[in-house]
Design a protein around this motif. Structure first.
Motif, PDB file in Angstrom:
ATOM      1  N   ARG A  68       0.843  -1.211   0.000  1.00 41.38           N
ATOM      2  CA  ARG A  68       0.000   0.000   0.000  1.00 41.38           C
ATOM      3  C   ARG A  68       0.876   1.258   0.000  1.00 41.38           C
ATOM      4  O   ARG A  68       0.553   2.250  -0.658  1.00 41.38           O
TER       5      ARG A  68
ATOM      6  N   ALA B 137       0.813   4.587  -2.223  1.00 40.16           N
ATOM      7  CA  ALA B 137       0.721   5.917  -1.600  1.00 40.16           C
ATOM      8  C   ALA B 137       1.883   6.804  -2.041  1.00 40.16           C
ATOM      9  O   ALA B 137       1.739   8.020  -2.172  1.00 40.16           O
TER      10      ALA B 137
ATOM     11  N   ASN C  87      -2.217  10.149   1.658  1.00 39.36           N
ATOM     12  CA  ASN C  87      -2.355   9.273   0.469  1.00 39.36           C
ATOM     13  C   ASN C  87      -2.603   7.828   0.901  1.00 39.36           C
ATOM     14  O   ASN C  87      -3.423   7.119   0.321  1.00 39.36           O
ATOM     15  N   MET C  88      -1.865   7.431   1.906  1.00 36.90           N
ATOM     16  CA  MET C  88      -1.944   6.044   2.387  1.00 36.90           C
ATOM     17  C   MET C  88      -3.374   5.707   2.824  1.00 36.90           C
ATOM     18  O   MET C  88      -3.871   4.614   2.546  1.00 36.90           O
TER      19      MET C  88
ATOM     20  N   VAL D  68      -5.557   4.535  -0.048  1.00 36.50           N
ATOM     21  CA  VAL D  68      -5.234   3.379  -0.907  1.00 36.50           C
ATOM     22  C   VAL D  68      -6.167   2.212  -0.588  1.00 36.50           C
ATOM     23  O   VAL D  68      -6.321   1.832   0.574  1.00 36.50           O
TER      24      VAL D  68
END
Ligand code: ATP
Ligand code: MG
Length: 348
Positions: free
Chosen positions: A69, A73, A309-310, A313
């Motif tokens: 992930r 990200a 961002n993470m 995901v």
């Protein structure tokens, strides 16, 4: 494997840190974003490498997915069909080829590998049981050579600590090619690799507490390691507590001022500016606190964005992609493995 292959892998023994990010992940992701049509791009999790040093086994699978992930990200465009993500353990050819290469690799060659010397020394320093210095740690460069050679990878963005292992992979490939005919595509020489990724040399971010040592995922204390999962505040606090020196003047001098030089290096990476520009701004100044604050603020901003961002995901898209890519990679890897099996007399 019609296109030149760019490949890298990051062990899933722990969360990734900024050395992994800037040393290996980012160069590959930039290639993937800017030039993907020209290359096949493989970004895998070498999960079998993950327990060459002691690891939390019940947590390993989850960590592997977490790191995948992180790749996304960090910007990996996984919808692009030139890009492949996979787990090393899902492609048995890696282990098969390793055994064969083991039998053409001298014991003394592996004894020269500095990563083995460093890592086994660390385990001794941590007073680990000597049985934790395993044969797996000793010959992991052979597994790493298989990781590259199965796909004919020519460009492998890695940190400076892996230089010797790329040279070994070239050596074993060259020797087997001259003994059995053309089996392998050779990884490019390390200097050409640096040119390809627009670097003068391999990157080696240092531990903040002990700036003589490289920043590592498997260090006993995490005080000197900037993990990608650290909270922005705690990362900044680690920077503010970084070991410096008593010169009282900022210089770019890795031998005498390794802590300050490391902070300048980290700043240049976070700001995406050359070391020269960063040095022009900071060399000669006397406040180490100002430099630490600048680095601390930059790392905190960087982590806020990455972690945001993470959180977006979607794990299912990764699992779907693994399924497709692992099938395809098995086909590619088995093709190379079969050539080798024939060459050494295992197949007609
Ligand atoms: P460990 O100590 O557990 O081996 P590691 O930090 O060395 O962890 P790896 O998974 O072995 O991480 O390496 C992944 C990639 O990150 C490799 O290409 C390696 O060269 C690179 N890398 C690791 N540490 C650094 C660092 N301090 N600076 C730059 N690149 C690094
Ligand atoms: Mg390592």
């Amino acid at each position: 494997m019609d296109k030149p292959v760019i490949l890298t892998g990051l062990r899933s023994n722990n969360d990734l840190h900024i050395g992994n990010y800037f040393g290996a992940l980012l160069p590959l992701i930039e290639m993937a974003k800017n030039n993907s049509g020209k290359y096949q791009i493989n970004l895998f999790v070498p999960d079998l490498h993950s327990f060459t040093t002691p690891v939390d086994h019940p947590g390993l699978y989850k960590q592997t997915l977490h790191n995948l992930r992180l790749y996304v990200a960090a910007g990996l465009p996984i919808d692009d069909t030139n890009i492949h993500i996979y787990r090393q353990s899902a492609i048995p050819a890696h282990s098969e080829l390793t055994w064969i290469l083991d039998c053409f690799t001298s014991y003394s060659m592996m004894q020269r590998m500095t990563q083995f010397k460093d890592k086994s020394k660390n385990l001794i320093d941590e007073q680990a049981n000597s049985s934790e210095i395993t044969v797996g740690l000793f010959n992991y460069p052979v597994l790493m050579a298989s990781d590259m050679l199965l796909y004919g990878a020519q460009y492998i963005p890695v940190g400076d600590d892996q230089t010797q292992h790329i040279e070994y992979a070239r050596d074993i490939a060259e020797r087997l090619n001259s003994k059995f005919g053309d089996l392998f595509v050779l990884p490019k020489p390390v200097s050409e690799q640096h040119k390809f990724f627009g670097r003068e040399q391999g990157l080696r971010i240092k531990d903040l507490v002990n700036p003589i040592k490289k920043m590592s995922k498997s260090t006993e204390s995490d005080k000197g390691v900037l993990f990608l999962g650290d909270s922005p505040q705690s990362a900044k606090a680690k920077v503010m507590a970084a070991t410096t020196d008593s010169y009282g003047r900022i210089n770019l001098d890795a031998d005498n001022q390794p802590g300050i030089t490391n902070l300048l290096q980290i700043l240049s990476l976070l700001k995406n500016e050359s070391m020269e520009d960063v040095a022009n701004e900071w060399v000669g100044k006397t406040s180490y606190g100002d430099l630490k604050t600048a680095v601390g603020d930059m790392i905190a901003d960087f982590l806020v964005k990455l972690q945001d961002n993470m959180s977006k995901v979607d794990e299912n898209s990764i699992i779907n992609r693994l399924e497709t890519d692992e099938k395809l990679m098995n086909l590619q890897a088995n093709e190379t493995l079969y050539k080798v099996q024939r060459a050494v007399g295992l197949r007609p």
